[in-house]
Design a protein around this motif. Structure first.
Motif, PDB file in Angstrom:
ATOM      1  N   TYR A 182     130.515  19.738  78.421  1.00 51.44           N
ATOM      2  CA  TYR A 182     131.506  20.326  79.310  1.00 51.44           C
ATOM      3  C   TYR A 182     131.026  20.171  80.752  1.00 51.44           C
ATOM      4  O   TYR A 182     129.829  20.188  81.025  1.00 51.44           O
ATOM      5  N   ASN A 185     134.193  21.869  86.029  1.00 50.60           N
ATOM      6  CA  ASN A 185     135.640  21.995  86.228  1.00 50.60           C
ATOM      7  C   ASN A 185     136.327  22.597  85.006  1.00 50.60           C
ATOM      8  O   ASN A 185     137.343  23.291  85.129  1.00 50.60           O
ATOM      9  N   LEU A 186     135.764  22.329  83.831  1.00 53.66           N
ATOM     10  CA  LEU A 186     136.324  22.911  82.617  1.00 53.66           C
ATOM     11  C   LEU A 186     136.180  24.429  82.645  1.00 53.66           C
ATOM     12  O   LEU A 186     137.067  25.156  82.201  1.00 53.66           O
ATOM     13  N   ARG A 188     136.199  26.300  85.323  1.00 58.90           N
ATOM     14  CA  ARG A 188     137.209  26.806  86.266  1.00 58.90           C
ATOM     15  C   ARG A 188     138.597  26.828  85.620  1.00 58.90           C
ATOM     16  O   ARG A 188     139.343  27.800  85.749  1.00 58.90           O
ATOM     17  N   LYS A 189     138.935  25.735  84.936  1.00 53.92           N
ATOM     18  CA  LYS A 189     140.248  25.662  84.279  1.00 53.92           C
ATOM     19  C   LYS A 189     140.371  26.722  83.197  1.00 53.92           C
ATOM     20  O   LYS A 189     141.421  27.340  83.037  1.00 53.92           O
ATOM     21  N   TYR A 190     139.292  26.925  82.458  1.00 53.17           N
ATOM     22  CA  TYR A 190     139.318  27.908  81.387  1.00 53.17           C
ATOM     23  C   TYR A 190     139.566  29.308  81.945  1.00 53.17           C
ATOM     24  O   TYR A 190     140.382  30.062  81.417  1.00 53.17           O
ATOM     25  N   LYS A 192     140.952  30.168  84.743  1.00 46.05           N
ATOM     26  CA  LYS A 192     142.300  30.268  85.299  1.00 46.05           C
ATOM     27  C   LYS A 192     143.335  30.370  84.185  1.00 46.05           C
ATOM     28  O   LYS A 192     144.277  31.172  84.252  1.00 46.05           O
ATOM     29  N   ARG A 193     143.150  29.574  83.132  1.00 49.21           N
ATOM     30  CA  ARG A 193     144.119  29.529  82.048  1.00 49.21           C
ATOM     31  C   ARG A 193     144.101  30.794  81.201  1.00 49.21           C
ATOM     32  O   ARG A 193     145.126  31.218  80.663  1.00 49.21           O
ATOM     33  N   ASN A 194     142.937  31.419  81.090  1.00 50.44           N
ATOM     34  CA  ASN A 194     142.787  32.572  80.208  1.00 50.44           C
ATOM     35  C   ASN A 194     142.557  33.882  80.956  1.00 50.44           C
ATOM     36  O   ASN A 194     142.030  34.830  80.391  1.00 50.44           O
ATOM     37  N   LYS A 195     142.978  33.920  82.201  1.00 44.73           N
ATOM     38  CA  LYS A 195     142.708  35.120  82.985  1.00 44.73           C
ATOM     39  C   LYS A 195     143.390  36.356  82.411  1.00 44.73           C
ATOM     40  O   LYS A 195     142.947  37.476  82.638  1.00 44.73           O
TER      41      LYS A 195
END
Length: 509
Positions: A182, A185-186, A188-190, A192-195
Motif C-alpha cells: 500500500y 495515498n491509499l 488518505r483515500k481510505y 476520506k472514504r470511510n470517515k
C-alpha cells in the motif's frame, strides 16, 4: 501423470530415504501452477529435494533454470547442504538483491531499526508539537484511560508502557502497509472514504492515529530517499517493478517455493512477475495450519485461495506424517480444524503411542520446581533430546535463572534447547515441553488483540477467536516425535489446555 516413472529408482534414495507414492506423484506432476499442501512432518523437504533431482536427472533441466525459495536463511542453508546441484536457492530478499545486481541498481540497505528511530524522534521533536499538540493531547485523553493531567510530558512518563505500546502500533501499522504494497495515498483515500465509521471518540482516536502515521511514514520515505537507501520491503518492490518494466535477465523454467503459507503480497507480486516473464512453472509447498506470521504482513488468502492468484492451477496433498503418532495427530487435528478459514485435510501415521499429550500442573510458588522435576523425570527415563517451547522469549526466565548457552539449557548431560514457538517451525525433537500455558494476557494464547485501526484497515476473513494463536499452538504440538508435556497453571489453565484436557494424561511429579 507419468505413471511409468513412479517406480523409477531415482526415488529410492533421496537424502537416504525412499519416497512414498504421494511424494512421487507430486514430483511427477507437471502442472503450470501447483500448490502442495504438506502437513507437519510429511516429508516436505525430501519431496522438494526429489523434485530438484528428478528435474535435473530425468527431465534434463539445466540446474541454473531452477529457482528454489525458502523463508529464512536457516532453511535456505539447510536446503543448500542437502541439494547436490548448483541451483539458485534464495530467501525472497536475497533473490531481490540478486535481481537488483542484474540491473546495476545502486542501493544501500537502511538500518533495520530506522523506522523505530524515526518514531521515537518524532515524539521528541518539534514536529510533534507544531500545530498538533492540542489535537494529540485530546487523542491521548481517550487512548490512555482516566488521564486527568493533560501535560504531554507527564503523560509520557506516567503512562510509559501504554505510550510504548502506541509507538509499537505505529511501527506495526507501517510495516503492514509496506508488506501489503500500500502507499500513503491509499491511506488518505481510505480515511476520506470511510470517515462515516469514525464517530465520536472513535473518530478523534482514529483520525489522530492516521495523521501521525502520515507524518511518520512520509518522514521515513524522505529519510530513505535523501540517503539513497532502501529497506527490505522496498527491495522486493523495486526488483519486482524492474522485472515488470524491463523484463528479467535470468531465466527460470521452474520456481519451487517453500512455506507458501507465510507469503505476503509483495512477495507474491515478485513471483508473478518472474513467472510471467519466464513462463515458469510454479510449485508452492506449505501448510495453512501452520501460518503464524500475520503480524509481519503475511496473508492466508494467498494460500487458501491459491487458484485465484495462479491460473491455471492444481492442489495436491501430502497426507502421511513420519514425525507424530496417530494419537497425537487426532488431537491436534480436532483442535486446529475449528479454524474455519483454511483448507480441510487429513493426516495419517503408522506410528502409535499411547497418551502422547501429558499435563503437568504448577502453582505460582512451585513453577520452577515442577519444571526441574519434569527434566529429572525425562532424564531418568531415556535421556533423549528435549525441545522447550515458550510463547515468548521471557517464558524461559520463569523456570530457568541461568543464561542460555547458544539457546541451550545447561542441565545434566541432556540436549535441552529453548526456542519460541515461532522459531521452532520446521524443527522437531524427541520430546517437547510447552511452557506458560496459563489463562493470562501474556499466557498461551497471548490475549493481546490487534488495535482497532489494524482491524479496520487490514481486514481478515477469519472470525475465530485467537485463530493465529491456535495455529501457533498446533505448531508447538506437532514438533514432537514422541510426547508433548503441557505445563499449565493450576486453576488458571490456558483455554487451549481446557479444550483438550480430556484427551491428555495428567502426571504428578
Amino acid at each position: 501423470m507419468k505413471e511409468n516413472l513412479l517406480n523409477n529408482k531415482i526415488f529410492d534414495d533421496i537424502n537416504g530415504h525412499s519416497l512414498d507414492i504421494e511424494q512421487r506423484k507430486i514430483i511427477l506432476d507437471d502442472s503450470s501452477n501447483l500448490l502442495v499442501v504438506a502437513g507437519a512432518g510429511s516429508g516436505k523437504t525430501l519431496t522438494i529435494l526429489g523434485k530438484i533431482k528428478y528435474l535435473i536427472e530425468i527431465e534434463k533441466i539445466n540446474p541454473k533454470e531452477i529457482l528454489c525459495i525458502s523463508f529464512t536463511n536457516e532453511t535456505v542453508n539447510n536446503l543448500k547442504n542437502k541439494v547436490e546441484y548448483n541451483i539458485d536457492i534464495f530467501t525472497f530478499h536475497k533473490l531481490s538483491l540478486e535481481i537488483l545486481k542484474d540491473y546495476n541498481y545502486y542501493y544501500k540497505i537502511a538500518e533495520s531499526n530506522l523506522l523505530e528511530y524515526i518514531v521515537n524522534e518524532y515524539f521528541e521533536s518539534s514536529l510533534f508539537y507544531q500545530g498538533k499538540l492540542d489535537f494529540i493531547i485530546s487523542y491521548f485523553k481517550y487512548y490512555l484511560k482516566d488521564i486527568k493531567d493533560l501535560d504531554i510530558d507527564k503523560i509520557k512518563v506516567e503512562y510509559n508502557n501504554l505510550f510504548t505500546s502506541y509507538k509499537k502500533l505505529i511501527i506495526k501499522f507501517i510495516n503492514l502497509i509496506k508488506n501489503n504494497d500500500y502507499d500513503i495515498n491509499l491511506l488518505r483515500k481510505y480515511l476520506k472514504r470511510n470517515k462515516y465509521i469514525f464517530n465520536g471518540k472513535k473518530k478523534l482516536k482514529n483520525v489522530c492515529f492516521f495523521i501521525i502515521v502520515f507524518d511518520i511514514y512520509i518522514i521515513y520515505l524522505e529519510e530513505l530517499s535523501s540517503n539513497l537507501r532502501i529497506d527490505f520491503d522496498m527491495m522486493l518492490k523495486i526488483s519486482s517493478n524492474l522485472i515488470k518494466k524491463y523484463g528479467i535477465k535470468r531465466y527460470y523454467k521452474y520456481i519451487i517455493i517453500d512455506e507458501w503459507q507465510d507469503t505476503s503480497m509483495i512477495r507474491y507480486d515478485l513471483i508473478k512477475n518472474i513467472s510471467y516473464e519466464c513462463d515458469s512453472k510454479v510449485i508452492c509447498f506449505g501448510d495453512d495450519f501452520q501460518s503464524i506470521y500475520k503480524f509481519s504482513g503475511c496473508t492466508m488468502d494467498l494460500f487458501v485461495n491459491f487458484k485465484k492468484y495462479f491460473k491455471p492451477s492444481k492442489i495436491l496433498y501430502m497426507h502421511k506424517t513420519y514425525r507424530n503418532s496417530m494419537e497425537l495427530i487426532r488431537i491436534a487435528y480436532s483442535f486446529i480444524i475449528k479454524n474455519h478459514y483454511q483448507l480441510s485435510k487429513i493426516l495419517v501415521s503408522y506410528k502409535k503411542l499411547n497418551n502422547p499429550l501429558k499435563v503437568v500442573y504448577y502453582t505460582r510458588s512451585n513453577y520452577k520446581y515442577k519444571f526441574n522435576k519434569l527434566i529429572e523425570k525425562l532424564y531418568k527415563e531415556n535421556k533423549r533430546e528435549i525441545l522447550v517451547l515458550g510463547r515468548c522469549h521471557h517464558d524461559i526466565k520463569l523456570v530457568y535463572d541461568q543464561d542460555l548457552n547458544n539457546g541451550y539449557l545447561n542441565y545434566l548431560d541432556m540436549n535441552i534447547r529453548f526456542l519460541t514457538v515461532h522459531a521452532s517451525k520446521g524443527l522437531e525433537s524427541e520430546n517437547v515441553i510447552i511452557l506458560n500455558l496459563s489463562d493470562e494476557i501474556l499466557g498461551f494464547p497471548n490475549k493481546i488483540e490487534d488495535d482497532e485501526v489494524i482491524k479496520l484497515f487490514f481486514k481478515t476473513k477469519e472470525r475465530m477467536l485467537y485463530a493465529e494463536e491456535r495455529r501457533l499452538f498446533y505448531v508447538a504440538l506437532t514438533r514432537t516425535k514422541n510426547n508433548v508435556y503441557l505445563i499449565t497453571k493450576k486453576n488458571h489453565e490456558s483455554i487451549f489446555v481446557k479444550e483438550i484436557i480430556n484427551k491428555c494424561e495428567v502426571i504428578d511429579i
